[in-house]
Design a protein around this motif. Structure first.
Motif, PDB file in Angstrom:
ATOM      1  N   ASN A 215       0.808  -1.221   0.000  1.00 55.47           N
ATOM      2  CA  ASN A 215       0.000   0.000   0.000  1.00 55.47           C
ATOM      3  C   ASN A 215       0.844   1.274   0.000  1.00 55.47           C
ATOM      4  N   ASP A 216       2.151   1.108  -0.023  1.00 57.46           N
ATOM      5  CA  ASP A 216       3.065   2.248  -0.044  1.00 57.46           C
ATOM      6  C   ASP A 216       2.891   2.986  -1.376  1.00 57.46           C
ATOM      7  N   PRO A 217       2.620   4.314  -1.339  1.00 61.73           N
ATOM      8  CA  PRO A 217       2.448   5.083  -2.587  1.00 61.73           C
ATOM      9  C   PRO A 217       3.618   4.911  -3.550  1.00 61.73           C
ATOM     10  N   PHE A 218       4.833   4.788  -3.002  1.00 63.97           N
ATOM     11  CA  PHE A 218       6.013   4.598  -3.839  1.00 63.97           C
ATOM     12  C   PHE A 218       5.928   3.270  -4.592  1.00 63.97           C
ATOM     13  N   VAL A 219       5.575   2.183  -3.868  1.00 64.97           N
ATOM     14  CA  VAL A 219       5.470   0.858  -4.485  1.00 64.97           C
ATOM     15  C   VAL A 219       4.333   0.840  -5.510  1.00 64.97           C
ATOM     16  N   LEU A 220       3.200   1.445  -5.165  1.00 64.66           N
ATOM     17  CA  LEU A 220       2.065   1.506  -6.083  1.00 64.66           C
ATOM     18  C   LEU A 220       2.448   2.243  -7.367  1.00 64.66           C
ATOM     19  N   PHE A 221       3.211   3.328  -7.207  1.00 65.73           N
ATOM     20  CA  PHE A 221       3.656   4.103  -8.367  1.00 65.73           C
ATOM     21  C   PHE A 221       4.590   3.261  -9.232  1.00 65.73           C
ATOM     22  N   CYS A 222       5.529   2.569  -8.590  1.00 65.31           N
ATOM     23  CA  CYS A 222       6.503   1.761  -9.327  1.00 65.31           C
ATOM     24  C   CYS A 222       5.827   0.590 -10.051  1.00 65.31           C
ATOM     25  N   ALA A 223       4.712   0.117  -9.498  1.00 63.43           N
ATOM     26  CA  ALA A 223       3.986  -1.002 -10.111  1.00 63.43           C
ATOM     27  C   ALA A 223       3.399  -0.624 -11.467  1.00 63.43           C
ATOM     28  N   VAL A 227       8.646   5.583 -16.106  1.00 60.20           N
ATOM     29  CA  VAL A 227       9.986   5.906 -16.600  1.00 60.20           C
ATOM     30  C   VAL A 227      10.854   6.287 -15.399  1.00 60.20           C
ATOM     31  N   TYR A 228      12.114   5.832 -15.395  1.00 55.17           N
ATOM     32  CA  TYR A 228      13.020   6.038 -14.258  1.00 55.17           C
ATOM     33  C   TYR A 228      13.112   7.513 -13.864  1.00 55.17           C
ATOM     34  N   GLU A 229      13.319   8.391 -14.861  1.00 56.25           N
ATOM     35  CA  GLU A 229      13.487   9.819 -14.576  1.00 56.25           C
ATOM     36  C   GLU A 229      12.245  10.404 -13.897  1.00 56.25           C
ATOM     37  N   ARG A 238      14.718   8.002  -2.797  1.00 60.27           N
ATOM     38  CA  ARG A 238      13.996   6.760  -2.491  1.00 60.27           C
ATOM     39  C   ARG A 238      14.147   5.746  -3.633  1.00 60.27           C
ATOM     40  N   VAL A 239      14.183   6.243  -4.866  1.00 54.25           N
ATOM     41  CA  VAL A 239      14.310   5.362  -6.031  1.00 54.25           C
ATOM     42  C   VAL A 239      15.658   4.653  -6.002  1.00 54.25           C
ATOM     43  N   PHE A 240      16.715   5.414  -5.765  1.00 58.39           N
ATOM     44  CA  PHE A 240      18.071   4.856  -5.729  1.00 58.39           C
ATOM     45  C   PHE A 240      18.191   3.820  -4.610  1.00 58.39           C
ATOM     46  N   GLU A 241      17.648   4.150  -3.425  1.00 58.49           N
ATOM     47  CA  GLU A 241      17.746   3.241  -2.274  1.00 58.49           C
ATOM     48  C   GLU A 241      16.943   1.963  -2.516  1.00 58.49           C
ATOM     49  N   ALA A 242      15.765   2.094  -3.155  1.00 58.75           N
ATOM     50  CA  ALA A 242      14.937   0.917  -3.439  1.00 58.75           C
ATOM     51  C   ALA A 242      15.630   0.000  -4.448  1.00 58.75           C
ATOM     52  N   GLU A 243      16.353   0.625  -5.383  1.00 58.60           N
ATOM     53  CA  GLU A 243      17.091  -0.171  -6.370  1.00 58.60           C
ATOM     54  C   GLU A 243      18.229  -0.929  -5.702  1.00 58.60           C
ATOM     55  N   GLU A 249      13.805  -2.891  -9.968  1.00 57.46           N
ATOM     56  CA  GLU A 249      14.901  -2.986 -10.932  1.00 57.46           C
ATOM     57  C   GLU A 249      14.547  -2.120 -12.128  1.00 57.46           C
ATOM     58  N   VAL A 250      15.564  -1.663 -12.816  1.00 63.15           N
ATOM     59  CA  VAL A 250      15.349  -0.797 -13.974  1.00 63.15           C
ATOM     60  C   VAL A 250      15.738  -1.547 -15.242  1.00 63.15           C
ATOM     61  N   LYS A 251      14.777  -1.643 -16.181  1.00 61.23           N
ATOM     62  CA  LYS A 251      15.035  -2.289 -17.470  1.00 61.23           C
ATOM     63  C   LYS A 251      14.539  -1.372 -18.587  1.00 61.23           C
ATOM     64  N   ASN A 252      15.432  -1.110 -19.517  1.00 55.47           N
ATOM     65  CA  ASN A 252      15.090  -0.255 -20.664  1.00 55.47           C
ATOM     66  C   ASN A 252      14.489   1.080 -20.231  1.00 55.47           C
ATOM     67  N   GLY A 253      15.040   1.637 -19.138  1.00 57.17           N
ATOM     68  CA  GLY A 253      14.609   2.956 -18.693  1.00 57.17           C
ATOM     69  C   GLY A 253      13.318   2.978 -17.900  1.00 57.17           C
ATOM     70  N   ARG A 254      12.723   1.805 -17.675  1.00 58.69           N
ATOM     71  CA  ARG A 254      11.488   1.730 -16.891  1.00 58.69           C
ATOM     72  C   ARG A 254      11.678   0.921 -15.620  1.00 58.69           C
ATOM     73  N   ILE A 255      10.866   1.231 -14.617  1.00 58.98           N
ATOM     74  CA  ILE A 255      10.991   0.578 -13.313  1.00 58.98           C
ATOM     75  C   ILE A 255      10.035  -0.604 -13.203  1.00 58.98           C
ATOM     76  N   ASN A 256      10.537  -1.696 -12.651  1.00 55.98           N
ATOM     77  CA  ASN A 256       9.708  -2.860 -12.322  1.00 55.98           C
ATOM     78  C   ASN A 256       9.874  -3.170 -10.840  1.00 55.98           C
ATOM     79  N   VAL A 257       8.780  -3.536 -10.173  1.00 52.04           N
ATOM     80  CA  VAL A 257       8.864  -3.985  -8.781  1.00 52.04           C
ATOM     81  C   VAL A 257       9.300  -5.444  -8.799  1.00 52.04           C
ATOM     82  N   VAL A 258      10.342  -5.776  -8.023  1.00 51.00           N
ATOM     83  CA  VAL A 258      10.891  -7.130  -8.015  1.00 51.00           C
ATOM     84  C   VAL A 258       9.977  -8.054  -7.216  1.00 51.00           C
TER      85      VAL A 258
END
Length: 258
Positions: A215-223, A227-229, A238-243, A249-258
């Motif tokens: 339910n974390d807004p950050f996780v919901l957003f990443c789901a 785009v990474y930027e 927060r993005v850097f620390e989560a990575e 994880e970042v693939k082709n410039g986009r974020i995926n929740v592991v």
């Protein structure tokens, strides 16, 4: 705000003299997490730097809180590998000071997101003996002690003495002959166990608790696979620390929740 801990910290009962006062800034809930202490050289070689970061990151990923002393070198790398919300720093100075100054931003991140502790009065400047006292608290808090690199006559080896007195298990990274002679001596004396494979070592702890709050807004957003930027603009560090923590994880410039 500089506050004192009003309850007994069970881990500190293993110290010869329980601290009279413990000042803190941050999240005391981290004291309830399973904890591992990571320490070592202020001038680690490249291998040690990489392995320390990887080790702290993988332990943090399964919910373990990393404890260290905020010093240059291994300490700072361990804190960064864990992510500021999964680490405890024990200071050799007053809780209102940032020592060493080179780690000021790191220490500020920890007190804002993790936990910063000290048994010294406000404005107390770090001294030779306060480092030793600090080290005893770092060792006491961890279930085990990991020393990733150390010379024979280093502060890290004094910390090892504390760990042996407290009956803590000690782990070290294997090093080449001539490198990290302190940890190599521990291995040859049978006082420490080597970490030959980080995944196998981390697997000993199992999944302590997931750091991912669905339910974390950050996780919901990443789901939404942003785009990474875009994520960096919205959530900053927060993005850097989560990575680093393996949450995304970042693939082709986009974020995926592991």
């Amino acid at each position: 705000m500089h506050t004192m801990i009003e309850f007994e910290v069970p881990e500190f009962l293993s110290i010869k003299k329980y601290p009279e006062k413990i000042y803190y800034k941050g999240n005391l809930d981290l004291l309830n997490r399973q904890k591992v202490s990571i320490i070592g050289s202020r001038k680690p070689n490249q291998y040690t730097q990489q392995m320390t970061h990887h080790l702290a990151s993988e332990l943090s990923r399964i919910g373990i809180c990393i404890v260290s002393g905020g010093a240059m070198g291994v300490d700072a790398i361990a804190h960064r590998g864990a992510g500021s919300d999964s680490t405890i720093v024990v200071l050799p100075c007053g809780i209102d000071l940032h020592y060493p100054a080179v780690n000021k931003s790191l220490l500020e991140n920890i007190e804002n997101n993790g936990l910063s502790m000290s048994q010294f009065e406000l404005s107390f400047q770090a001294t030779n003996w306060s480092f030793v006292v600090r080290n005893s608290l770092v060792v006491a808090l961890g279930e085990v002690l990991i020393v990733t690199q150390a010379d024979i006559n280093s502060g890290s080896m004094r910390s090892v003495e504390f760990a042996l007195e407290m009956g803590k298990k000690i782990y070290v990274l294997p090093h080449r002959i001539g490198d990290s002679e302190g940890t190599n001596r521990l291995l040859s004396d049978g006082k420490a166990e080597p970490i030959y494979d980080i995944d196998t070592f981390v697997g000993k702890f199992g999944m302590v608790h997931s750091k991912i709050d669905k339910n974390d807004p950050f996780v919901l957003f990443c789901a939404t696979q942003p785009v990474y930027e875009e994520a960096v603009v919205k959530f900053g560090d927060r993005v850097f620390e989560a990575e680093l923590a393996g949450i995304i994880e970042v693939k082709n410039g986009r974020i995926n929740v592991v």
